[in-house]
Write a protein that holds these residues in place. Structure first.
Motif, mmCIF file in Angstrom:
data_model
loop_
_atom_site.group_PDB
_atom_site.id
_atom_site.type_symbol
_atom_site.label_atom_id
_atom_site.label_comp_id
_atom_site.label_asym_id
_atom_site.label_seq_id
_atom_site.Cartn_x
_atom_site.Cartn_y
_atom_site.Cartn_z
ATOM 1 N N GLY A 1 0.815 -1.212 0.000
ATOM 2 C CA GLY A 1 0.000 0.000 0.000
ATOM 3 C C GLY A 1 0.849 1.262 0.000
ATOM 4 N N GLY A 2 1.946 1.240 0.743
ATOM 5 C CA GLY A 2 2.853 2.387 0.756
ATOM 6 C C GLY A 2 3.456 2.658 -0.620
ATOM 7 N N ILE A 3 3.786 1.589 -1.311
ATOM 8 C CA ILE A 3 4.339 1.725 -2.665
ATOM 9 C C ILE A 3 3.267 2.235 -3.633
ATOM 10 C CG2 ILE A 3 5.261 0.418 -4.628
ATOM 11 C CD1 ILE A 3 6.556 -1.457 -2.474
ATOM 12 N N MET A 4 2.077 1.636 -3.576
ATOM 13 C CA MET A 4 1.020 1.970 -4.537
ATOM 14 C C MET A 4 0.382 3.330 -4.284
ATOM 15 S SD MET A 4 -0.865 -1.759 -4.896
ATOM 16 C CE MET A 4 -2.268 -1.006 -5.690
ATOM 17 N N PHE A 5 0.044 3.637 -3.031
ATOM 18 C CA PHE A 5 -0.735 4.828 -2.741
ATOM 19 C C PHE A 5 0.092 6.034 -2.323
ATOM 20 C CE2 PHE A 5 -3.676 1.251 -1.762
ATOM 21 C CZ PHE A 5 -4.524 1.442 -2.849
ATOM 22 N N PHE A 6 1.243 5.795 -1.697
ATOM 23 C CA PHE A 6 2.063 6.910 -1.223
ATOM 24 C C PHE A 6 3.340 7.084 -2.024
ATOM 25 C CE2 PHE A 6 -0.293 5.350 2.571
ATOM 26 C CZ PHE A 6 -1.136 6.435 2.696
ATOM 27 N N LYS A 7 3.476 6.278 -3.079
ATOM 28 C CA LYS A 7 4.626 6.366 -3.989
ATOM 29 C C LYS A 7 5.963 6.219 -3.252
ATOM 30 C CE LYS A 7 1.719 7.190 -7.276
ATOM 31 N NZ LYS A 7 0.906 6.062 -7.555
ATOM 32 N N GLU A 8 5.967 5.371 -2.209
ATOM 33 C CA GLU A 8 7.208 5.082 -1.503
ATOM 34 C C GLU A 8 8.079 4.203 -2.391
ATOM 35 O OE1 GLU A 8 5.989 3.434 2.247
ATOM 36 O OE2 GLU A 8 5.193 5.359 2.933
ATOM 37 N N PRO A 9 9.386 4.315 -2.274
ATOM 38 C CA PRO A 9 10.267 3.558 -3.173
ATOM 39 C C PRO A 9 10.226 2.055 -2.898
ATOM 40 C CG PRO A 9 11.558 4.731 -1.515
ATOM 41 C CD PRO A 9 10.125 5.162 -1.344
ATOM 42 N N ALA A 10 10.198 1.291 -3.971
ATOM 43 C CA ALA A 10 10.257 -0.177 -3.875
ATOM 44 C C ALA A 10 11.718 -0.585 -3.993
ATOM 45 C CB ALA A 10 9.403 -0.814 -4.967
ATOM 46 N N THR A 11 12.448 -0.463 -2.902
ATOM 47 C CA THR A 11 13.874 -0.754 -2.911
ATOM 48 C C THR A 11 14.115 -2.262 -2.957
ATOM 49 O OG1 THR A 11 14.001 -0.834 -0.508
ATOM 50 C CG2 THR A 11 14.342 1.327 -1.548
ATOM 51 N N LEU A 12 15.315 -2.634 -3.337
ATOM 52 C CA LEU A 12 15.676 -4.047 -3.370
ATOM 53 C C LEU A 12 15.546 -4.658 -1.978
ATOM 54 C CD1 LEU A 12 16.774 -6.492 -4.900
ATOM 55 C CD2 LEU A 12 19.084 -5.672 -4.391
ATOM 56 N N LYS A 13 15.962 -3.922 -0.962
ATOM 57 C CA LYS A 13 15.864 -4.405 0.416
ATOM 58 C C LYS A 13 14.405 -4.674 0.792
ATOM 59 C CE LYS A 13 17.076 -1.665 3.934
ATOM 60 N NZ LYS A 13 17.862 -0.980 4.971
#
Length: 143
Positions: A113-125
């Motif tokens: 949800g953070g990635i999809m809605f808040f555009k948080e980075p999808a880091t490798l970690k």
């Protein structure tokens, strides 16, 4: 100093929630799970109510916008429904499997949800961590 406060707050929150979860498991062997869920959430309502009363007595600003209040209310309703489901699962399963599974799936939902809605980075970690989360669920649930 700020990071140490964050770490201690995370630990305190996790310990308090863990203790509440263990009490919820013990209670789930009792009466009606819907009533127990109501009682549990009534107890969860008391602490924020006391803080709110304290802030009002101290003349602190407690104003918030309407949309934030609606979102918080809807979140509370969702948590209440989840609580009923959780009491049901606890009444029929081991606490050592149910709580870790629910917490890990919740972690996955929040991260995605953070990635999809808040555009948080999808880091490798983060991606590796989520994959390990899926593995942990598999290991807990598959016999």
């Amino acid at each position: 100093m700020e990071i140490m406060f964050l770490i201690l707050t995370i630990i305190a929150t996790a310990v308090l929630w863990g203790m509440a979860d263990l009490l919820r498991k013990v209670a789930s062997n009792g009466s009606n799970i819907n009533f127990l869920s109501f009682i549990f959430n009534l107890g969860a309502f008391i602490a924020p109510l006391l803080v709110l009363i304290y802030l009002v007595l101290k003349n602190q600003n407690i104003k918030t916008d309407f949309s934030s209040s609606v979102l918080a209310f809807v979140g509370g309703v969702l948590a209440g429904i989840g609580g009923i489901l959780l009491f049901y699962m606890l009444s029929k399963n081991n606490v050592s499997i149910i709580f870790p599974s629910v917490r890990v799936v919740s972690l996955i939902v929040v991260a995605v949800g953070g990635i999809m809605f808040f555009k948080e980075p999808a880091t490798l970690k983060l991606i590796v961590g989520l994959m390990l989360s899926f593995v942990s669920i598999y290991l807990l649930l598959v016999k």
